[in-house]
Structures are given as C-alpha cells and as structure tokens.
Design an enzyme around this catalytic site. Sequence first.
Site, short mmCIF file in Angstrom:
data_model
loop_
_atom_site.label_atom_id
_atom_site.label_comp_id
_atom_site.label_asym_id
_atom_site.label_seq_id
_atom_site.Cartn_x
_atom_site.Cartn_y
_atom_site.Cartn_z
CD GLU A 59 -2.04 2.28 1.23
OE1 GLU A 59 -1.72 3.11 0.39
OE2 GLU A 59 -1.95 2.67 2.57
CB CYS A 61 -1.23 7.02 1.48
SG CYS A 61 -2.16 6.13 2.15
C1 UN1 Z 1 -2.89 6.28 5.16
O1 UN1 Z 1 -2.81 7.27 4.91
O2 UN1 Z 1 -2.08 5.37 4.75
O3 UN1 Z 1 -8.81 6.70 4.47
C2 UN1 Z 1 -4.22 5.68 5.36
C3 UN1 Z 1 -8.23 7.58 5.14
C4 UN1 Z 1 -7.60 6.65 6.37
C5 UN1 Z 1 -6.57 5.86 6.42
C6 UN1 Z 1 -5.45 6.41 5.58
N1 UN1 Z 1 -8.62 6.02 7.05
O4 UN1 Z 1 -7.75 8.46 4.85
#
Ligand code: UN1
Length: 496
Positions: free
Chosen positions: A250, A284
């Site tokens: 990921e 992310c």
């Molecule tokens: C991440 O930034 O690796 O969807 C995860 C989202 C959060 C998870 C982010 N529930 O923004």
Amino acid sequence: MLGNSFLNNIGGELKLSFSGEEFEKYNPADQNQLIGKFQKSNIEDLEEAVKIAKIAFKTWKNTPAPQRAEILYKAAEITSAEKNKLAEILTQETGKPLIEALGEIQEVIDTYLFFAGEGRRLYGMTGQSELYNKSIITIRQPIGICGLISAWNFPSAVPSWKIAPALISGNVIILKPSEKAPLSGYLLIENLYKAGLPKGCASIIFGYGDLGQAMAEHDDIKVISLTGSTTIGKKVSEICGAKLKKCALELGGKNAIVALEDANQALLLEGILWGAFGTAGQRCTSTSRLILQKSDWNKSFIEKLIKAANNLKIGNGLNQVNQIGPLISAEHREKVNDFVSRAVKDGAKLICGGQKLESGDLKNGYFYAPTILTDVKPEMEIAKQEVFGPVLSIIEVNSFEEAIEIANNTDYGLSLAIYTQNINLAMQSTNQLEAGLTYINAPTIGAECGGASAFGGWKNTGNGSREGGILALDTYTQYKTIYLDYSEKLQKAQID
Ligand code: UN1
C-alpha cells in the site's frame, strides 16, 4: 510512560536488542519532548522473533477461529477503555490533532471488531462435481509468519489493518513499525497480550529500513505487508518476487478532487479543507490536487478557500482548538518546502502559505502553513509527485472529460473524488477514474473498515492487495480445494 525506554516485545516477552543500541523519538510538535527510547534491532532480534513465532504458529493455526476471534473482541474492548490515553500518546507521537487521533483509535476498534466477526465466517466456497457422489469445497488456510511493516502517519490504524486479518486467519505476526512512530504499535501488541493472545503469536521489533529488508529476505517469513513509499515498495516487491513470497503493498498517492461547475460550493470548500489540510496532508489519501472546471464562481471560491485556509488553527494537537499539527520531521518539512519552491520555479503561483511556521508556540515543532498553488499545469512535478504535506495544487480545466483525463494523469491511483450535482456525470466518473477509491461529493480521505470496503490503489499505489475489509483475507490466507469422493469406486474426472 512517555520518555521511557521501550524494549522489543518478542512473543510476549520484553527483550533488549542484541545490538545494545537504541534510538530516540521526539514529539514533532515539540522537539524537546522525548516520546521514548527504542531498541535498534538487528537480524539476531529478528531471528529470535521468528523462532518463537514458528512454534506459536503450530498451535495458533489449529485454534478454532471463533476462539481466535475472542482475543480480537477483547482487544477491541481494552482499546475502547483506553481510547483517550492511546489517542493522547498518538497525538504526541505523530503530531496529529487529538480529534483525529481519537478517530484513528476508533479505526483500530472497528477493525478488530470487523475481523473478530470473521472468526465465525472465513467463508470458502462449495461447488458441484461433474461426477456422482463427489463434492468440492475450497477453504482458506493460514500461511505462517507474516512480516508487517507499517508507516508513521497511521501508526495504530494501519498496523491493525494488518494484524487483525492475519491473526484471525491463523497466522502469527512480527510487526516492524516506522522508527518515526514506534510507540503506538508497541501499545497495540501489549494490548493483544492483555487480551489473552497466546505467547509467541505477535512480536514487535523496532528498527530502521534495514530491518524491514531483512524481514522481506527471511525465508521463514511467508507474507510481507508493507505500507510505505513507492520506492520502498518496489524494492520489497523485488525481494519478495525473487522468493515467490506473497507481498501486499500500500504505497503513495496523488489524489484529486474534481469539482464541476455545478458543485455545491459550501460542501466543496469544507471537503477541500479536510482532504488537503487534515492530518497536515500526511495521509496517503490526502487531496493534493483540485481539478476545477472553469466557471464564473472560481475566482470568488478561491478567495474564500484562501481565507478559510489562513483561518485554520495550527499548533500542538493536544490543544483542542488546533486543527492542523506539524509535519513529522525537520527533514520532511524541508522536502515539502522544496516541492513548493520548485513548483513556483516551474511557473505555479503561490497564493497561500508556502512557508515554515517557526514563531511563538510553534518554534519547537515542524509546522508548515496550509499552502495553495494556482496556475498548476498537469505536466509539472507538483501535479504528479506525492508531496505528503498540506499543499494543494489547483488545475483549471474546461470540461468534465478534461477533468477526468487530468485526474488520471498520474502514476498513482489511490483516491479520486468528484463534486457535482449531476448524477449522470458522477456515475460516469466512477467508471472512468483510475483509482482504488473514488468518492462522490466527499473528499479523498476517510475510508472505513467494513465488509464492502477495500482499501488500496491502482497503478504505482500498490500491487492489487486490499486492506480494511473482507478482501484483506486474501493477503493472509491461501486457498485449498478439497475433493470428497464418497462413491466407493475410482471415478476419472473428464473421462467418466
Ligand atoms: C494512510 O494514509 O495510509 O482513508 C491511511 C483514510 C484513512 C486511512 C489513511 N482511513 O484517509
């Protein structure tokens, strides 16, 4: 607790590293506040964790899944009871505002509860045989030791996305949290043991990238699940590929909100502020591009956006008036600032922020002003590379078709959103956007854990694996097809 020395937790026993070294972790909102000292682990520590995990796996894989589930239910209960404490630690470790930290701990609870429910499902398949008195069933079976390598931005929720499906499926785990946020992971493992996890089933070893690499290379670690950068992901994938090791990745994102001319502007404004500047842009999934269809309201909307961005309260996340915390480190802040400087050199116009915030209460942290750039062209670096900071690039387009093309014009494919009241265009966009997650009239962040949810991306964001929902089980299980022949004679498939 904060400021202590934290040992590795090897299968339920606290152990010093063979290296005899430790590293320090400070609060990014206040570089004078020591979060803790952590063991700097090496290959010998990893060997010890693997040895213990191997033994534990023999029993855990045969423990009925509903019994394995009891541990996750209990861990969810403990996490709930400790929610405030865990969130306060998380805020100090990452800098994210307390309200967001509470949300992250809730995500851990949701994840544990969801996968605990799988203890009574873990469904396989049954099918029809072409022969008489013969049945076919396919079941999921555990794989073995899973090496979990997690990032600093969600040091509780993201490890839980990996831990829960791995354990419920009958695997055992070794977690290596990011050295930039090691404490939250430590507390996750501690709570699993408080919940009754049998010794050996989970370990946490602290360390740097070399340790993650050693995990990928280790022949007894059968699965690697990594959340991190695309560069690291490619490296880990190469190592795993050469060993035919299962590997779930990921990685980065270059997420965008597409705003069409009929968008609900008030909703859009709120969505952009949350998507682009929430968590200081360090998700992310953060919104780093606004693809705005040209219309007569653009100018006044951008003015409102600047005003709202300038009004965001920035500071230590423990103070609940603050909405935006710091960046994770001084180096990271430099990197973000350099992206902005290069964007300006490339011809983008800086209309908001674009500077480090270092005065008054902010002087001891790595704060950065919410930043907005206009006149961004799709081919510029700022429109293509992941910044991982509170930086929004505005790209203006003429049509829906052009908006979709530009939204897809990146090597990443994690999260894309559209704001429009036109149901047809909204639905068409969900067919055309090249991303693992798409949102209608909501920003690019905020994925949920649940049955129909699947977190992960297309293109350079990953390798097809998913987390946070039922599909995560595919990373941590291998299928077995069982043929049951009760005809009491030799039956030849395809021949009889
Ligand atoms: C991440 O930034 O690796 O969807 C995860 C989202 C959060 C998870 C982010 N529930 O923004």
